[in-house]
Design a protein around this motif. Structure first.
Motif, mmCIF file in Angstrom:
data_model
loop_
_atom_site.group_PDB
_atom_site.id
_atom_site.type_symbol
_atom_site.label_atom_id
_atom_site.label_comp_id
_atom_site.label_asym_id
_atom_site.label_seq_id
_atom_site.Cartn_x
_atom_site.Cartn_y
_atom_site.Cartn_z
ATOM 1 N N HIS A 97 0.799 -1.536 0.200
ATOM 2 C CA HIS A 97 -0.034 -0.198 -0.334
ATOM 3 C C HIS A 97 0.486 1.383 0.019
ATOM 4 O O HIS A 97 1.799 0.891 0.184
ATOM 5 C CB HIS A 97 -1.040 0.017 1.292
ATOM 6 C CG HIS A 97 -1.536 -1.660 1.370
ATOM 7 N ND1 HIS A 97 -2.924 -1.923 0.098
ATOM 8 C CD2 HIS A 97 -2.125 -2.244 2.573
ATOM 9 C CE1 HIS A 97 -3.033 -3.380 0.739
ATOM 10 N NE2 HIS A 97 -2.857 -2.744 2.246
ATOM 11 N N TYR A 98 0.017 2.344 -0.356
ATOM 12 C CA TYR A 98 0.665 3.269 -0.577
ATOM 13 C C TYR A 98 1.310 4.119 0.562
ATOM 14 O O TYR A 98 2.584 4.790 0.976
ATOM 15 C CB TYR A 98 0.067 4.485 -0.886
ATOM 16 C CG TYR A 98 -0.925 5.409 0.186
ATOM 17 C CD1 TYR A 98 -0.378 6.611 0.170
ATOM 18 C CD2 TYR A 98 -2.029 4.860 -0.095
ATOM 19 C CE1 TYR A 98 -1.586 7.337 1.821
ATOM 20 C CE2 TYR A 98 -2.906 5.110 0.577
ATOM 21 C CZ TYR A 98 -3.163 6.098 1.903
ATOM 22 O OH TYR A 98 -3.658 7.120 2.907
ATOM 23 N N ASN A 99 1.113 3.637 2.278
ATOM 24 C CA ASN A 99 1.134 4.152 3.421
ATOM 25 C C ASN A 99 2.245 2.667 4.150
ATOM 26 O O ASN A 99 2.556 3.055 5.428
ATOM 27 C CB ASN A 99 0.518 4.445 4.559
ATOM 28 C CG ASN A 99 -0.985 3.741 4.288
ATOM 29 O OD1 ASN A 99 -1.172 3.042 3.967
ATOM 30 N ND2 ASN A 99 -1.635 4.449 5.056
ATOM 31 N N LYS A 100 2.339 1.583 3.374
ATOM 32 C CA LYS A 100 3.010 1.025 4.622
ATOM 33 C C LYS A 100 3.613 -0.412 3.499
ATOM 34 O O LYS A 100 3.316 -0.244 1.990
ATOM 35 C CB LYS A 100 2.142 0.193 5.297
ATOM 36 C CG LYS A 100 1.185 -0.318 4.809
ATOM 37 C CD LYS A 100 -0.385 -0.807 6.222
ATOM 38 C CE LYS A 100 -0.881 -0.316 6.151
ATOM 39 N NZ LYS A 100 -2.295 0.314 5.123
ATOM 40 N N TYR A 101 4.754 -0.752 4.048
ATOM 41 C CA TYR A 101 5.207 -1.714 3.527
ATOM 42 C C TYR A 101 5.832 -3.199 3.916
ATOM 43 O O TYR A 101 6.309 -2.660 5.148
ATOM 44 C CB TYR A 101 6.317 -1.053 2.123
ATOM 45 C CG TYR A 101 6.900 -0.531 2.911
ATOM 46 C CD1 TYR A 101 8.417 -1.380 3.141
ATOM 47 C CD2 TYR A 101 7.063 0.726 2.601
ATOM 48 C CE1 TYR A 101 9.613 -0.247 3.181
ATOM 49 C CE2 TYR A 101 8.792 1.802 3.477
ATOM 50 C CZ TYR A 101 9.336 1.238 3.837
ATOM 51 O OH TYR A 101 10.678 2.076 4.408
#
Length: 267
Positions: A97-101
Motif C-alpha cells: 500500500h502507499y502508506n505501508k510496506y
C-alpha cells in the motif's frame, strides 16, 4: 532487519528475453504519493468512483471490480493485478500500500522464494480485534463452513467463533509470493468475496467499516496459509508516521500536495 531495497527490477538482462526480474511490485494508492516506492508501480484504487488521480494506472480498466471498492477496499487493486497485471513476465509479485510496506531486503526475499517455491512473505502475525459488525463475521464464518469447508478448521483455530478476534492474523492484505501462488490464492479469495457480497449485500457504515470484504480477507490469508501448510516468512511492517499522515491530510484539504521524498521518478 535491513530495510527493503528499491531496486528489485535492476537485475534483468535486457539482451536476454528469458531473464526475469525477481519481483514486480504493485502499490495501491488513492491519489496519494507512495512511501519508498522504488521501482514499484502505483495503481490507483477505486478509480471507478473518483477522479483525483496522480498516476496513470487505474483499477477500472480491463477485467475489474473497481466499482465495488467501498466493500473491497484495496482488494479491487489486487483483483486488477490478478486479472490484468504483467504476472507472466515475473517470477513473483509484491502487493503493498502507499502508506505501508513489508520490511525485507532484496536478498532475503530472493533467498526465501528460491528455497520455498510456494512460499509467502507476509506481515508478522499479530492480534486482531473483534469485527465491528458481528453479523458480518458470522455470515463469513457460515459461508466458509458451508461452501469452503476445507478452510473451516483453520478458521476456528485462528479466530474466535463468536466475534472474529484472534492472535495470529497476518493482516494488512500485503504479501510477496510467486505468480502461481498469487493465482491460486486469488481464485479462492475472490470467489469467497463474491459469495459474501451476495449474502450481506450493501451496508450503511462509515467509509472505513464499509470494507467488510477487505476485513475478512485479512483474516482469510492466515487461514489459507495454514490450511495448505505453505511456507511463510513473517516480517515487520513499516507504516507512515502518524504525524506526517495528519500533515498530508491537512495539506490536501487546503489544496497542497504532500510528496514523499523518494527515488521514484517515473511520474
Amino acid at each position: 532487519m535491513i530495510t527493503k531495497t528499491d531496486n528489485y527490477n535492476n537485475r534483468i538482462d535486457s539482451n536476454d528475453p528469458s531473464c526475469k526480474p525477481a519481483v514486480l511490485t504493485y502499490i495501491s494508492t488513492y491519489g496519494h504519493r507512495c512511501m519508498k516506492p522504488g521501482k514499484g508501480i502505483p495503481l490507483e484504487v477505486g478509480a471507478e468512483g473518483r477522479n483525483n488521480y496522480i498516476f496513470p494506472l487505474h483499477d477500472n480498466t480491463g477485467d475489474h471490480i473497481s466499482y465495488e471498492n467501498e466493500y473491497y477496499g484495496d482488494l479491487t487493486a489486487l483483483y486488477w493485478i490478478w486479472k490484468n497485471g504483467e504476472k507472466e513476465k515475473y517470477e513473483a509479485i509484491e502487493f503493498r500500500h502507499y502508506n505501508k510496506y513489508l520490511i525485507i531486503s532484496e536478498n532475503e526475499t530472493s533467498e526465501f522464494l528460491h528455497l520455498n517455491k510456494n512460499g509467502w512473505i507476509v506481515a508478522k502475525a499479530a492480534p486482531n480485534p473483534p469485527h465491528n459488525y458481528v453479523e458480518e463475521w458470522k455470515c463469513f464464518r457460515e459461508l466458509v463452513k458451508e461452501k469452503y469447508h476445507v478452510y473451516y478448521n483453520a478458521l476456528l483455530k485462528l479466530y474466535d467463533e463468536a466475534d472474529g478476534s484472534g492472535y495470529q492474523c497476518n493482516s494488512t492484505n500485503m504479501f510477496i509470493t510467486s505468480t502461481d501462488q498469487l493465482n491460486k490464492y486469488c481464485s479462492v479469495l475472490f470467489e469467497i468475496c463474491k459469495d459474501l457480497r451476495e449474502r450481506i449485500g450493501n451496508t450503511v457504515h462509515s467509509r472505513s467499516d464499509q470494507r467488510y470484504c477487505a476485513f475478512m480477507a485479512e483474516r482469510f490469508l492466515s487461514v489459507y496459509l495454514c490450511t495448505h501448510s505453505l511456507p511463510r516468512l513473517e516480517t515487520e511492517v513499516c507504516r507512515e508516521n502518524k504525524f506526517l499522515s495528519r500533515v498530508r491530510k491537512a495539506a490536501k484539504l487546503i489544496g497542497v500536495r504532500y510528496r514523499y521524498k523518494s527515488s521514484y521518478n517515473n511520474y
